[in-house]
Design a protein around this motif. Structure first.
Motif, PDB file in Angstrom:
ATOM      1  N   ALA A 183       0.804  -1.221   0.000  1.00  0.00           N
ATOM      2  CA  ALA A 183       0.000   0.000   0.000  1.00  0.00           C
ATOM      3  C   ALA A 183       0.843   1.280   0.000  1.00  0.00           C
ATOM      4  O   ALA A 183       0.654   2.147  -0.872  1.00  0.00           O
ATOM      5  N   GLU A 187      -4.673   7.527   2.934  1.00  0.00           N
ATOM      6  CA  GLU A 187      -4.973   6.345   2.125  1.00  0.00           C
ATOM      7  C   GLU A 187      -4.857   5.063   2.946  1.00  0.00           C
ATOM      8  O   GLU A 187      -5.672   4.145   2.796  1.00  0.00           O
ATOM      9  N   SER A 216      -6.336   3.202   0.008  1.00  0.00           N
ATOM     10  CA  SER A 216      -5.489   2.092  -0.418  1.00  0.00           C
ATOM     11  C   SER A 216      -6.317   0.832  -0.632  1.00  0.00           C
ATOM     12  O   SER A 216      -6.775   0.202   0.330  1.00  0.00           O
TER      13      SER A 216
END
Length: 494
Positions: free
Chosen positions: A159, A188, A239
């Protein structure tokens, strides 16, 4: 080319890949090498099939990685991973950043790369590969804390790296604002974790409360929820990789019906994704360009293996109780695979100067260092004195709901090294509402007596009420790990 020809070629390729799995297992190698070899064999320098669509490779590669991560989450044992999550998060974030900086500085100094290409190369090489880690480490009898660390790291570290690679993969890039990049990364990761956990939990609650008309629908539902979490997170600019891994982890460890069947289905899909992914990446590579990048790849590969990876592990894990043997093994076991090669297609799609060279260097590093590290991991484990037999005592429990009776039927196979071996039925002290109703031994089934001893290889059929199921599973797991006096050792079977 007619459809039947494509089907014949595809089936032949898959069968060859399956045979290659057995050969690579014997050699202790990740299967990715065999698959990429098949891709090179049928590619432009072999049978002449040409494939140079980097955009299609990126799309298909990311889709395959989603399936591989989903399988990794579904088949990961949360009990093993849970103690290692803080250390894994540290290695996959702080350790990843350390690795990127060290490798980028080496690329600029030793290879004369510009800062953009150097940091792209370093970022692409930073994440360990879930498929490579799962395929090799799960065959080794390592302590659960160490395997948990390495498995969780491979699930987490994609990620943050994807964010860095996408940020740098623009033409004529300027140095990014580090504070802005950090804020984006934190958002994210946090949002992806929230989405994945929420979808996994809600999906598990729903599947627990409904009895689907066919057992084969449960694996499809679980995998669909995990994959769907990627899309949901991506829509929120979060993510997706972290979301799919966490959703799959939650679903895979929930007390759902037909869990072994779900794991088997996910493993089959992941194998198919790996075959397609690595063959495609082998096709995308240009063998004629690889020899020229062998020396640069060796230089960067050894910097990564002997400097960046050890520094990232050691500097990011103080205070987590890891022994030096565990840190040393974790440094050597940072396997690279499909993830770096797929990430290397992102600069190619965006026409970053030098992206083709970057792809070739990454491809060579993955092949050469997988050949170096993969077969030596058992030796490394022995040298670090890390071998353990605790995994052999874990139980796989297959559950089928008996909805109208408000009960569950559990099917349990006693592993070879389980400490259930020799324990008599009454010594299990199963909770009220749980009963072993049938034992299958050497192909014959019989109803046990309270004094019937269990044997390795037995298959047990256990009927439990819905209320007693979880306690019954915990008790059986506890006895399998520590014997009939498991409670004295503080073993709860959680």
């Amino acid at each position: 080319m007619p459809l039947e020809t494509w089907l014949l070629l595809g089936a032949t390729l898959i069968l060859c890949a399956i045979i290659a799995v057995r050969l690579s297992h014997r050699a202790g190698l990740p299967t990715l090498l065999a698959y990429m070899g098949l891709g090179l064999l049928i590619g432009e320098s072999g049978f002449g099939i040409r494939f140079d669509d980097a955009l299609l490779a990126e799309i298909l590669g990311l889709a395959a990685l989603v399936l591989i991560l989903a399988e990794g989450g579904i088949t990961t044992n949360w009990r093993n991973v849970r103690p290692s999550v803080p250390a894994a998060l540290a290695v996959s974030t702080i350790g990843t950043l350390i690795s990127i900086v060290v490798v980028a500085l080496a690329a600029m100094e030793l290879l004369g790369m510009g800062w953009q290409l150097a940091f792209l190369l370093a970022a692409v090489l930073a994440p360990t590969d879930a498929a490579a880690v799962f395929s090799v480490l799960r065959r080794l009898p390592l302590p659960s804390r160490l395997t948990g660390l390495l498995e969780a790291e491979s699930g987490f570290n994609d990620a943050p790296v994807v964010i860095v690679v996408i940020t740098l993969s623009v033409q004529n890039a300027v140095a990014p604002n580090l504070l802005h990049l950090l804020v984006v990364m934190l958002y994210e990761l946090a949002a992806g974790a929230a989405v994945g956990t929420a979808i996994g939990w809600l999906g598990a609650q729903a599947l627990r409360r409904m009895a689907l008309p066919a057992s084969g629908l449960y694996p499809i539902a679980v995998l669909s929820l995990a994959v769907g979490s990627y899309g949901a997170a991506a829509k929120l600019h979060a993510s997706g990789f972290l979301a799919v891994y966490l959703a799959a982890l939650v679903l895979g460890n929930a007390r759902l019906p037909h869990r072994p069947a779900t794991r088997g289905f996910a493993e089959g899909i992941a194998w198919l994704a790996q075959i397609g992914l690595f063959v495609m990446l082998g096709l995308l590579a240009s063998p004629s360009e690889l020899p020229a990048e062998l020396l640069p790849a060796l230089v960067i590969g050894f910097v990564l293996l002997l400097v960046a990876r050890p520094l990232s592990v050691v500097l990011s894990t103080p205070g987590f109780g890891l022994t030096w043997g565990e840190k040393l093994f974790a440094s050597w076991a940072g396997l690279r695979g499909a993830v770096p090669i797929v990430l290397a297609t992102i600069p190619m799609v965006n026409n970053v100067a030098g992206a083709d060279r970057l792809f070739s260097i990454v491809f060579v590093i993955v092949v050469v260092f997988t050949l170096l590290q993969g077969p030596t991991l058992p030796l490394a484990a022995r040298l670090c004195r890390l071998e353990s037999d605790e995994r052999a005592r874990e139980l796989d429990v297959e559950a089928a709901p008996l909805e109208e009776l408000h009960a569950d039927l559990l099917e349990i196979r006693v592993p070879h090294d389980s400490r259930l071996n020799g324990v008599e039925i009454f010594e299990l002290r199963l909770p009220k509402g749980a009963q072993i109703t049938l034992i299958v031994r050497d192909g014959a089934s019989f109803v046990p007596e309270p004094t019937t001893p269990l044997r390795a290889g037995d298959t047990l059929l256990v009927i439990t009420t819905e209320e007693a199921r979880e306690a019954a599973e915990r008790r059986l797991r506890a006895v399998s790990r520590r014997g009939k006096l498991a409670g004295w050792f503080g073993e709860t079977g959680a």
